[in-house]
Design a protein around this motif. Structure first.
Motif, mmCIF file in Angstrom:
data_model
loop_
_atom_site.group_PDB
_atom_site.id
_atom_site.type_symbol
_atom_site.label_atom_id
_atom_site.label_comp_id
_atom_site.label_asym_id
_atom_site.label_seq_id
_atom_site.Cartn_x
_atom_site.Cartn_y
_atom_site.Cartn_z
ATOM 1 N N TYR A 22 0.828 -1.211 0.000
ATOM 2 C CA TYR A 22 0.000 0.000 0.000
ATOM 3 C C TYR A 22 0.864 1.262 0.000
ATOM 4 O O TYR A 22 0.607 2.202 -0.758
ATOM 5 C CB TYR A 22 -0.940 0.009 1.201
ATOM 6 C CG TYR A 22 -1.750 1.278 1.292
ATOM 7 C CD1 TYR A 22 -2.768 1.518 0.384
ATOM 8 C CD2 TYR A 22 -1.461 2.250 2.242
ATOM 9 C CE1 TYR A 22 -3.503 2.687 0.431
ATOM 10 C CE2 TYR A 22 -2.186 3.420 2.300
ATOM 11 C CZ TYR A 22 -3.211 3.636 1.399
ATOM 12 O OH TYR A 22 -3.924 4.801 1.449
ATOM 13 N N PHE A 23 1.892 1.287 0.847
ATOM 14 C CA PHE A 23 2.739 2.474 0.886
ATOM 15 C C PHE A 23 3.609 2.610 -0.369
ATOM 16 O O PHE A 23 3.931 3.714 -0.788
ATOM 17 C CB PHE A 23 3.615 2.487 2.135
ATOM 18 C CG PHE A 23 2.863 2.870 3.371
ATOM 19 C CD1 PHE A 23 2.118 4.043 3.419
ATOM 20 C CD2 PHE A 23 2.878 2.053 4.484
ATOM 21 C CE1 PHE A 23 1.418 4.403 4.561
ATOM 22 C CE2 PHE A 23 2.179 2.404 5.636
ATOM 23 C CZ PHE A 23 1.447 3.575 5.671
ATOM 24 N N ALA A 24 3.984 1.502 -0.979
ATOM 25 C CA ALA A 24 4.820 1.565 -2.176
ATOM 26 C C ALA A 24 4.016 2.002 -3.403
ATOM 27 O O ALA A 24 4.504 2.793 -4.214
ATOM 28 C CB ALA A 24 5.470 0.213 -2.437
ATOM 29 N N LEU A 25 2.785 1.492 -3.527
ATOM 30 C CA LEU A 25 2.014 1.757 -4.738
ATOM 31 C C LEU A 25 0.820 2.684 -4.516
ATOM 32 O O LEU A 25 0.188 3.100 -5.485
ATOM 33 C CB LEU A 25 1.529 0.427 -5.335
ATOM 34 C CG LEU A 25 2.619 -0.572 -5.715
ATOM 35 C CD1 LEU A 25 2.008 -1.864 -6.192
ATOM 36 C CD2 LEU A 25 3.547 0.017 -6.760
ATOM 37 N N ASP A 26 0.483 2.973 -3.266
ATOM 38 C CA ASP A 26 -0.615 3.869 -2.905
ATOM 39 C C ASP A 26 -1.939 3.434 -3.539
ATOM 40 O O ASP A 26 -2.678 4.236 -4.098
ATOM 41 C CB ASP A 26 -0.266 5.312 -3.292
ATOM 42 C CG ASP A 26 -1.123 6.315 -2.531
ATOM 43 O OD1 ASP A 26 -1.553 5.983 -1.411
ATOM 44 O OD2 ASP A 26 -1.355 7.414 -3.063
ATOM 45 N N SER A 27 -2.202 2.115 -3.436
ATOM 46 C CA SER A 27 -3.435 1.582 -4.007
ATOM 47 C C SER A 27 -3.942 0.453 -3.109
ATOM 48 O O SER A 27 -3.245 -0.549 -2.897
ATOM 49 C CB SER A 27 -3.184 1.045 -5.412
ATOM 50 O OG SER A 27 -4.305 0.343 -5.884
ATOM 51 N N ILE A 28 -5.153 0.623 -2.604
ATOM 52 C CA ILE A 28 -5.728 -0.416 -1.756
ATOM 53 C C ILE A 28 -6.050 -1.658 -2.582
ATOM 54 O O ILE A 28 -5.853 -2.783 -2.132
ATOM 55 C CB ILE A 28 -6.986 0.115 -1.040
ATOM 56 C CG1 ILE A 28 -6.585 1.173 -0.018
ATOM 57 C CG2 ILE A 28 -7.743 -1.017 -0.359
ATOM 58 C CD1 ILE A 28 -7.726 1.825 0.694
ATOM 59 N N ARG A 29 -6.522 -1.465 -3.791
ATOM 60 C CA ARG A 29 -6.864 -2.593 -4.656
ATOM 61 C C ARG A 29 -5.641 -3.471 -4.915
ATOM 62 O O ARG A 29 -5.721 -4.695 -4.809
ATOM 63 C CB ARG A 29 -7.441 -2.087 -5.974
ATOM 64 C CG ARG A 29 -7.854 -3.232 -6.900
ATOM 65 C CD ARG A 29 -8.401 -2.731 -8.204
ATOM 66 N NE ARG A 29 -9.626 -1.976 -7.944
ATOM 67 C CZ ARG A 29 -10.203 -1.166 -8.807
ATOM 68 N NH1 ARG A 29 -9.659 -1.011 -9.995
ATOM 69 N NH2 ARG A 29 -11.308 -0.535 -8.517
ATOM 70 N N LEU A 30 -4.508 -2.873 -5.248
ATOM 71 C CA LEU A 30 -3.289 -3.658 -5.477
ATOM 72 C C LEU A 30 -2.790 -4.296 -4.193
ATOM 73 O O LEU A 30 -2.256 -5.414 -4.212
ATOM 74 C CB LEU A 30 -2.199 -2.784 -6.095
ATOM 75 C CG LEU A 30 -2.388 -2.440 -7.567
ATOM 76 C CD1 LEU A 30 -1.293 -1.483 -8.032
ATOM 77 C CD2 LEU A 30 -2.374 -3.698 -8.405
ATOM 78 N N ALA A 31 -2.949 -3.611 -3.075
ATOM 79 C CA ALA A 31 -2.519 -4.175 -1.794
ATOM 80 C C ALA A 31 -3.327 -5.432 -1.468
ATOM 81 O O ALA A 31 -2.765 -6.457 -1.048
ATOM 82 C CB ALA A 31 -2.667 -3.140 -0.684
ATOM 83 N N VAL A 32 -4.636 -5.378 -1.673
ATOM 84 C CA VAL A 32 -5.480 -6.549 -1.406
ATOM 85 C C VAL A 32 -5.152 -7.668 -2.393
ATOM 86 O O VAL A 32 -5.011 -8.839 -2.004
ATOM 87 C CB VAL A 32 -6.972 -6.162 -1.484
ATOM 88 C CG1 VAL A 32 -7.859 -7.388 -1.476
ATOM 89 C CG2 VAL A 32 -7.334 -5.217 -0.352
ATOM 90 N N PHE A 33 -5.007 -7.343 -3.653
ATOM 91 C CA PHE A 33 -4.708 -8.355 -4.669
ATOM 92 C C PHE A 33 -3.364 -9.046 -4.398
ATOM 93 O O PHE A 33 -3.276 -10.274 -4.430
ATOM 94 C CB PHE A 33 -4.698 -7.718 -6.064
ATOM 95 C CG PHE A 33 -4.348 -8.675 -7.147
ATOM 96 C CD1 PHE A 33 -5.249 -9.643 -7.568
ATOM 97 C CD2 PHE A 33 -3.103 -8.627 -7.755
ATOM 98 C CE1 PHE A 33 -4.921 -10.540 -8.559
ATOM 99 C CE2 PHE A 33 -2.761 -9.523 -8.751
ATOM 100 C CZ PHE A 33 -3.678 -10.485 -9.159
ATOM 101 N N THR A 34 -2.325 -8.280 -4.128
ATOM 102 C CA THR A 34 -1.011 -8.890 -3.887
ATOM 103 C C THR A 34 -0.993 -9.674 -2.580
ATOM 104 O O THR A 34 -0.321 -10.698 -2.479
ATOM 105 C CB THR A 34 0.104 -7.834 -3.872
ATOM 106 O OG1 THR A 34 -0.201 -6.843 -2.898
ATOM 107 C CG2 THR A 34 0.294 -7.211 -5.224
ATOM 108 N N THR A 35 -1.746 -9.220 -1.581
ATOM 109 C CA THR A 35 -1.802 -9.962 -0.322
ATOM 110 C C THR A 35 -2.489 -11.306 -0.525
ATOM 111 O O THR A 35 -2.027 -12.329 -0.011
ATOM 112 C CB THR A 35 -2.529 -9.140 0.753
ATOM 113 O OG1 THR A 35 -1.840 -7.900 0.925
ATOM 114 C CG2 THR A 35 -2.569 -9.881 2.070
ATOM 115 N N LEU A 36 -3.583 -11.316 -1.279
ATOM 116 C CA LEU A 36 -4.249 -12.586 -1.566
ATOM 117 C C LEU A 36 -3.370 -13.507 -2.421
ATOM 118 O O LEU A 36 -3.334 -14.720 -2.202
ATOM 119 C CB LEU A 36 -5.587 -12.334 -2.260
ATOM 120 C CG LEU A 36 -6.668 -11.716 -1.375
ATOM 121 C CD1 LEU A 36 -7.914 -11.413 -2.211
ATOM 122 C CD2 LEU A 36 -7.002 -12.606 -0.209
#
Length: 84
Positions: A22-36
């Motif tokens: 989230y801090f690297a890309l500033d996107s919640i959608r990408l943070a959730v996707f990469t975490t999953l």
């Protein structure tokens, strides 16, 4: 390792991954996707590790059986051994 410790460690790793993305890309959608995606990779690695441990333990048992079979054939059975 106890299950509760494993679950806590897994949760910390996944949360750390989500925060970092989230801090690297500033996107919640990408943070959730990469975490999953990261969670899925960890699950596949865990399953592969369990299969490897099962395979390794069966190999050891097979070697032990082979050694017992070979050692039992080295000493011939004599009926006089049972009488004494």
């Amino acid at each position: 390792m106890r299950l509760i410790i494993f679950c806590r460690l897994l949760g910390m790793v996944l949360c750390g991954n989500a925060v970092t993305v989230y801090f690297a890309l500033d996107s919640i959608r990408l943070a959730v996707f990469t975490t999953l995606a990261f969670w899925l990779v960890l699950q596949v690695a865990y399953f592969a590790n369990v299969l490897f441990l099962i395979w390794r333990s069966s190999g050891v048992r097979g070697e032990q059986r082979a050694q017992l079979f070979v050692s039992s054939q080295k000493v011939p059975f004599r009926p006089s051994d049972m009488m004494t």
